[in-house]
Design an enzyme around this catalytic site. Sequence first.
Site, PDB file in Angstrom:
ATOM      1  N   LYS A  85       0.823  -1.212   0.000  1.00 49.27           N
ATOM      2  CA  LYS A  85       0.000   0.000   0.000  1.00 49.27           C
ATOM      3  C   LYS A  85       0.859   1.266   0.000  1.00 49.27           C
ATOM      4  CE  LYS A  85      -2.142  -0.772   3.874  1.00 49.27           C
ATOM      5  NZ  LYS A  85      -1.672  -2.067   4.360  1.00 49.27           N
ATOM      6  N   ARG A 129      -9.623   1.244   8.792  1.00 46.21           N
ATOM      7  CA  ARG A 129      -9.251  -0.130   9.105  1.00 46.21           C
ATOM      8  C   ARG A 129     -10.340  -0.866   9.873  1.00 46.21           C
ATOM      9  NH1 ARG A 129      -3.478   0.705   8.838  1.00 46.21           N
ATOM     10  NH2 ARG A 129      -2.323  -1.243   8.933  1.00 46.21           N
ATOM     11  N   ARG A 172      11.791  -6.506   4.576  1.00 41.09           N
ATOM     12  CA  ARG A 172      11.503  -5.083   4.370  1.00 41.09           C
ATOM     13  C   ARG A 172      12.413  -4.202   5.226  1.00 41.09           C
ATOM     14  NH1 ARG A 172       5.540  -2.698   4.743  1.00 41.09           N
ATOM     15  NH2 ARG A 172       5.550  -3.318   6.924  1.00 41.09           N
ATOM     16  N   ARG A 231      11.183  -1.969  10.791  1.00 39.70           N
ATOM     17  CA  ARG A 231      10.165  -1.444  11.696  1.00 39.70           C
ATOM     18  C   ARG A 231      10.027  -2.327  12.941  1.00 39.70           C
ATOM     19  NH1 ARG A 231       5.022  -0.172   7.977  1.00 39.70           N
ATOM     20  NH2 ARG A 231       4.039  -1.154   9.765  1.00 39.70           N
ATOM     21  N   ARG A 247      -0.919  -8.426  13.228  1.00 37.08           N
ATOM     22  CA  ARG A 247      -1.427  -7.469  12.238  1.00 37.08           C
ATOM     23  C   ARG A 247      -2.296  -8.174  11.200  1.00 37.08           C
ATOM     24  NH1 ARG A 247       4.190  -5.341  10.779  1.00 37.08           N
ATOM     25  NH2 ARG A 247       3.234  -4.257   9.023  1.00 37.08           N
TER      26      ARG A 247
HETATM   27  P1  ADP Z   1       0.824  -2.101   7.709  1.00 39.44           P
HETATM   28  O1  ADP Z   1      -0.283  -1.845   6.750  1.00 39.44           O
HETATM   29  O2  ADP Z   1       2.076  -2.564   7.042  1.00 39.44           O
HETATM   30  O3  ADP Z   1       0.442  -2.990   8.860  1.00 39.44           O
HETATM   31  P2  ADP Z   1       0.793   0.695   8.685  1.00 39.44           P
HETATM   32  O4  ADP Z   1       2.015   1.497   8.578  1.00 39.44           O
HETATM   33  O5  ADP Z   1      -0.374   1.069   7.832  1.00 39.44           O
HETATM   34  O6  ADP Z   1       1.281  -0.785   8.412  1.00 39.44           O
HETATM   35  O7  ADP Z   1       0.273   0.666  10.203  1.00 39.44           O
HETATM   36  C1  ADP Z   1       1.111   0.307  11.269  1.00 39.44           C
HETATM   37  C2  ADP Z   1       0.332   0.227  12.577  1.00 39.44           C
HETATM   38  O8  ADP Z   1      -0.261   1.491  12.896  1.00 39.44           O
HETATM   39  C3  ADP Z   1      -0.857  -0.742  12.593  1.00 39.44           C
HETATM   40  O9  ADP Z   1      -0.454  -2.071  12.845  1.00 39.44           O
HETATM   41  C4  ADP Z   1      -1.705  -0.140  13.733  1.00 39.44           C
HETATM   42  O10 ADP Z   1      -1.179  -0.453  14.998  1.00 39.44           O
HETATM   43  C5  ADP Z   1      -1.536   1.354  13.537  1.00 39.44           C
HETATM   44  N1  ADP Z   1      -2.580   1.931  12.657  1.00 39.44           N
HETATM   45  C6  ADP Z   1      -2.378   2.512  11.444  1.00 39.44           C
HETATM   46  N2  ADP Z   1      -3.532   2.923  10.898  1.00 39.44           N
HETATM   47  C7  ADP Z   1      -4.512   2.599  11.789  1.00 39.44           C
HETATM   48  C8  ADP Z   1      -5.929   2.730  11.808  1.00 39.44           C
HETATM   49  N3  ADP Z   1      -6.593   3.304  10.792  1.00 39.44           N
HETATM   50  N4  ADP Z   1      -6.606   2.271  12.901  1.00 39.44           N
HETATM   51  C9  ADP Z   1      -5.973   1.699  13.909  1.00 39.44           C
HETATM   52  N5  ADP Z   1      -4.639   1.527  13.965  1.00 39.44           N
HETATM   53  C10 ADP Z   1      -3.911   1.961  12.915  1.00 39.44           C
END
Ligand code: ADP
Length: 216
Positions: free
Chosen positions: A13, A88, A130, A163, A174
């Site tokens: 993404k 999400r 990654r 990360r 996740r």
């Molecule tokens: P990925 O899609 O690779 O898991 P992101 O960088 O989008 O990683 O998100 C990392 C973390 O940030 C998520 O695992 C969560 O803990 C938090 N997070 C990000 N966006 C949201 C959201 N919309 N609602 C709740 N938690 C979020």
Amino acid sequence: MQVILIGPPGSGKGTQAKRLSAQLAIPHVSTGDMLREAIAEVTELGKVAAPIVASGALVPDDLMIGIIKERLGRPDAAGGSILDGFPRTVVQAEKLDALLVQRGGNGAKNVRVVQLLVPDEAIVKRIAARRSCGNCGAIYHLETAPPAKAGVCDRCGAGLIARVDDTETAVRKRLQAFHGQTMPVVSYYRNQNLLREVDGVGPVDEVFERIRKSLS
Ligand code: ADP
């Protein structure tokens, strides 16, 4: 145009959103990046979010909705944006709908939801390899997209890092959150006939081409 990119962790993404943002000239809004920034700067939000993000769980909806409301209210997002990582949960999706309607304009009418399809087995492999730049956020893959010089960002010369939530345990969590809480968001948009499914497996350029076609 208001683009919403949905996909499991590590589905690409972020990489694709950055390209789309450049091509469509609308901002890339990544809630993950915003949280990581808040954590690095040790803000109030960062303090709350740090342990949750590290564990791989989701940050509470009310906090996330507050962040998005503020971000989408800025002038650069008036003509739309590429949302990466939001919504999400179904609660977040409903709130986003309300926000877009309230705000009106181009973003509200022109919503495109793209789901990147990548199987779980591919995710675990991708994430282990990654690395990202601690300074500019550029993303690398040790095998398929390595930096020219090991451990150094091609773009800005800063050091590359893994990360904290890219450990196997956090990745599992996740994925669980994705299947349990975000797949209902996919159904939510499918029921509104807004969903476009795109195969997320393959070279970055090819996936980008598929996304571009799905948007037109
Ligand atoms: P990925 O899609 O690779 O898991 P992101 O960088 O989008 O990683 O998100 C990392 C973390 O940030 C998520 O695992 C969560 O803990 C938090 N997070 C990000 N966006 C949201 C959201 N919309 N609602 C709740 N938690 C979020």
